[in-house]
Design a protein around this motif. Structure first.
Motif, mmCIF file in Angstrom:
data_model
loop_
_atom_site.group_PDB
_atom_site.id
_atom_site.type_symbol
_atom_site.label_atom_id
_atom_site.label_comp_id
_atom_site.label_asym_id
_atom_site.label_seq_id
_atom_site.Cartn_x
_atom_site.Cartn_y
_atom_site.Cartn_z
ATOM 1 N N MET A 1 -3.291 5.122 -2.047
ATOM 2 C CA MET A 1 -4.693 5.107 -1.650
ATOM 3 C C MET A 1 -5.464 4.107 -2.501
ATOM 4 S SD MET A 1 -7.544 8.159 -1.759
ATOM 5 C CE MET A 1 -7.659 8.041 -3.556
ATOM 6 N N LEU A 2 -6.299 3.290 -1.842
ATOM 7 C CA LEU A 2 -7.122 2.311 -2.529
ATOM 8 C C LEU A 2 -8.513 2.882 -2.738
ATOM 9 C CD1 LEU A 2 -6.086 -0.898 -0.520
ATOM 10 C CD2 LEU A 2 -5.093 0.010 -2.647
ATOM 11 N N LYS A 3 -8.980 2.882 -3.980
ATOM 12 C CA LYS A 3 -10.285 3.467 -4.300
ATOM 13 C C LYS A 3 -11.370 2.395 -4.232
ATOM 14 C CE LYS A 3 -12.878 6.948 -5.467
ATOM 15 N NZ LYS A 3 -12.690 7.715 -6.713
ATOM 16 N N ILE A 4 -12.365 2.629 -3.382
ATOM 17 C CA ILE A 4 -13.513 1.735 -3.244
ATOM 18 C C ILE A 4 -14.689 2.372 -3.973
ATOM 19 C CG2 ILE A 4 -15.013 0.486 -1.655
ATOM 20 C CD1 ILE A 4 -12.087 -0.205 -1.274
ATOM 21 N N GLY A 5 -15.229 1.675 -4.965
ATOM 22 C CA GLY A 5 -16.364 2.191 -5.720
ATOM 23 C C GLY A 5 -17.623 1.408 -5.408
ATOM 24 N N PHE A 6 -18.650 2.092 -4.901
ATOM 25 C CA PHE A 6 -19.942 1.469 -4.635
ATOM 26 C C PHE A 6 -20.814 1.611 -5.878
ATOM 27 C CE2 PHE A 6 -18.309 2.050 -0.451
ATOM 28 C CZ PHE A 6 -18.969 1.167 0.392
ATOM 29 N N LEU A 7 -21.214 0.485 -6.454
ATOM 30 C CA LEU A 7 -22.136 0.502 -7.593
ATOM 31 C C LEU A 7 -23.558 0.453 -7.046
ATOM 32 C CD1 LEU A 7 -22.936 0.367 -10.560
ATOM 33 C CD2 LEU A 7 -22.548 -2.109 -10.482
ATOM 34 N N ALA A 61 -18.524 4.135 -16.270
ATOM 35 C CA ALA A 61 -17.776 3.811 -17.489
ATOM 36 C C ALA A 61 -16.286 4.133 -17.356
ATOM 37 C CB ALA A 61 -18.359 4.581 -18.677
ATOM 38 N N ARG A 62 -15.476 3.131 -17.694
ATOM 39 C CA ARG A 62 -14.017 3.249 -17.773
ATOM 40 C C ARG A 62 -13.379 3.712 -16.458
ATOM 41 N NH1 ARG A 62 -15.966 5.108 -22.476
ATOM 42 N NH2 ARG A 62 -15.811 7.290 -21.872
ATOM 43 N N ARG A 63 -14.007 3.380 -15.339
ATOM 44 C CA ARG A 63 -13.426 3.711 -14.045
ATOM 45 C C ARG A 63 -12.474 2.590 -13.616
ATOM 46 N NH1 ARG A 63 -14.268 9.043 -12.360
ATOM 47 N NH2 ARG A 63 -16.266 9.687 -13.263
ATOM 48 N N ARG A 64 -11.302 2.972 -13.181
ATOM 49 C CA ARG A 64 -10.360 1.978 -12.654
ATOM 50 C C ARG A 64 -10.377 2.078 -11.125
ATOM 51 N NH1 ARG A 64 -6.323 -1.119 -14.613
ATOM 52 N NH2 ARG A 64 -6.482 -0.165 -16.680
ATOM 53 N N LEU A 65 -10.925 1.033 -10.506
ATOM 54 C CA LEU A 65 -11.086 1.002 -9.063
ATOM 55 C C LEU A 65 -10.251 -0.130 -8.471
ATOM 56 C CD1 LEU A 65 -14.976 1.251 -9.109
ATOM 57 C CD2 LEU A 65 -13.413 3.116 -8.541
ATOM 58 N N ASP A 66 -9.841 0.048 -7.229
ATOM 59 C CA ASP A 66 -9.203 -1.085 -6.552
ATOM 60 C C ASP A 66 -10.247 -2.137 -6.219
ATOM 61 O OD1 ASP A 66 -6.829 -2.247 -4.883
ATOM 62 O OD2 ASP A 66 -8.574 -2.314 -3.565
ATOM 63 N N LEU A 93 -11.265 -4.330 -14.658
ATOM 64 C CA LEU A 93 -10.217 -3.372 -14.317
ATOM 65 C C LEU A 93 -9.890 -3.357 -12.826
ATOM 66 C CD1 LEU A 93 -11.399 -0.348 -16.515
ATOM 67 C CD2 LEU A 93 -9.475 -1.879 -16.970
ATOM 68 N N ALA A 94 -10.812 -3.846 -11.993
ATOM 69 C CA ALA A 94 -10.636 -3.786 -10.539
ATOM 70 C C ALA A 94 -9.795 -4.962 -10.042
ATOM 71 C CB ALA A 94 -11.993 -3.793 -9.855
ATOM 72 N N ARG A 95 -9.129 -4.741 -8.915
ATOM 73 C CA ARG A 95 -8.375 -5.830 -8.277
ATOM 74 C C ARG A 95 -9.314 -6.881 -7.711
ATOM 75 N NH1 ARG A 95 -5.936 -6.390 -2.853
ATOM 76 N NH2 ARG A 95 -6.752 -4.312 -2.328
ATOM 77 N N ARG A 96 -10.450 -6.442 -7.198
ATOM 78 C CA ARG A 96 -11.422 -7.375 -6.637
ATOM 79 C C ARG A 96 -12.815 -6.774 -6.760
ATOM 80 N NH1 ARG A 96 -8.912 -6.393 -0.574
ATOM 81 N NH2 ARG A 96 -9.592 -4.221 -0.411
ATOM 82 N N THR A 97 -13.808 -7.656 -6.788
ATOM 83 C CA THR A 97 -15.209 -7.260 -6.900
ATOM 84 C C THR A 97 -15.963 -7.893 -5.756
ATOM 85 O OG1 THR A 97 -15.037 -7.138 -9.314
ATOM 86 C CG2 THR A 97 -17.250 -7.311 -8.375
ATOM 87 N N ALA A 98 -16.820 -7.100 -5.112
ATOM 88 C CA ALA A 98 -17.547 -7.587 -3.941
ATOM 89 C C ALA A 98 -19.019 -7.229 -4.067
ATOM 90 C CB ALA A 98 -16.967 -6.977 -2.665
ATOM 91 N N SER A 99 -19.843 -7.888 -3.249
ATOM 92 C CA SER A 99 -21.277 -7.586 -3.248
ATOM 93 C C SER A 99 -21.810 -7.642 -1.830
ATOM 94 C CB SER A 99 -22.050 -8.573 -4.129
ATOM 95 O OG SER A 99 -21.986 -9.881 -3.596
#
Length: 311
Positions: A1-7, A61-66, A93-99
């Motif tokens: 499962m890939l975790k998507i984190g919305f900031l 803080a210290r979250r590892r997200l895909d 820590l993330a594989r990719r960052t998006a906006s």
């Protein structure tokens, strides 16, 4: 499962969360838990959006997200230092960052777009370039993928970006199926313009507007500068100068944009052959049209037709 984190920065625009629906439908379409979704902020807790409603978040803080996906504000504004620090750490820590939309400004403040090809809402593209001169800002793209950094234009294009991420992860068939369930175009390629060609050109005077309308109705002709100058009742030199001043483009470039837009619509919505479309829209032959499509959209006409038929 890939975790998507919305900031979610304080005052984030709620439309930025629409992208979450694409990941949700990817799960239901595949009948598999492909993605997990979480909402984060610097401190955690309730974050109030631009509409005055609040969304409960977890501390970043210290979250590892895909994938870390940064939501934007209605208008760019400085971000607090803690949010930027958390963003930098999570991005590493993330594989990719998006906006989404003006979220690109947050990436810029965090130092994540230097040397990158990026976009944002057309209204703020110039400000983005001025504030972050080391970035390469393209004001006329739906979304852009530059290595591990993905950026999108207006708020609704967060859905296009999400479809692009799904396609990169699991292929075009799943992305097309998700787009169909969302009842959206599958999928507006990243190279697609944020505006129609005529709207983008924005001629001010009646004579240049008349020329553009004439050109759009006569795309299958040569449309030389001499011909267009005659429509404007100007000499070729006067016409070229006035046209460029009003539209910001040379007549040749503007006509190519009109031809591209018309050809793309025919490719997606008609059963005409590629050869017939090239002739009808004034490209003369398919090779010239193919090269123009690659410059503008990054894909040849045949690929865009396949995508349209999958929707």
């Amino acid at each position: 499962m890939l975790k998507i984190g919305f900031l979610l920065p304080p005052g984030f625009q709620i439309m930025g969360l629409a992208a979450a629906s694409a990941f949700e439908l990817a799960n239901t379409t595949a009948r598999e838990h492909l993605y997990g979704i979480g909402f984060y902020s610097a401190h955690g807790g309730a974050v109030v959006n631009s509409f005055g409603a609040s969304v409960e978040t977890q501390p970043l803080a210290r979250r590892r997200l895909d994938t870390l996906l940064v939501c934007g504000l209605i208008a760019p504004a400085p971000t607090d230092s803690l949010t930027l620090n958390r963003l930098r750490a999570a991005s590493r820590l993330a594989r990719r960052t998006a906006s989404v939309c003006t979220g690109t400004f947050l990436l810029g403040e965090a130092g994540l777009i230097d040397g990158r090809h990026v976009t944002t809402h057309w209204l703020y593209a110039r400000a983005l370039q001025q504030q972050f001169p080391a970035a390469r800002v393209d004001a006329d793209r739906i979304f852009i993928n530059d290595g591990p950094v993905w950026t999108s234009a207006g708020m609704s294009t967060g859905i296009d970006l999400a479809l692009g991420l799904i396609e990169a992860d699991y292929g075009s068939e799943l992305a097309a199926a998700v787009a169909k369930k969302l009842v959206v175009y599958h999928r507006r390629a990243g190279g697609q313009s944020q505006h129609s060609a005529l709207l983008e050109l924005g001629a001010r005077s009646d004579r240049i507007q008349r020329v553009l309308e004439y050109a759009r109705n006569h795309l299958n002709s040569a449309l030389t500068v001499q011909e267009l100058a005659g429509v404007a009742n100007l000499s070729p030199r006067q016409f070229s100068r006035a046209f460029t001043t009003e539209t910001g483009q040379s007549p040749a470039k503007a006509i190519e944009h009109l031809r591209l837009e018309a050809a793309r619509l025919m490719i997606e919505q008609s059963r005409h052959t590629i050869e017939e479309i090239a002739t009808e829209t004034g490209f003369i032959d398919t090779e010239r049209m193919r090269r123009a499509f690659l410059r503008a959209y990054g894909q040849p006409p045949q690929a865009l037709r396949r995508i349209a038929r999958m929707a």
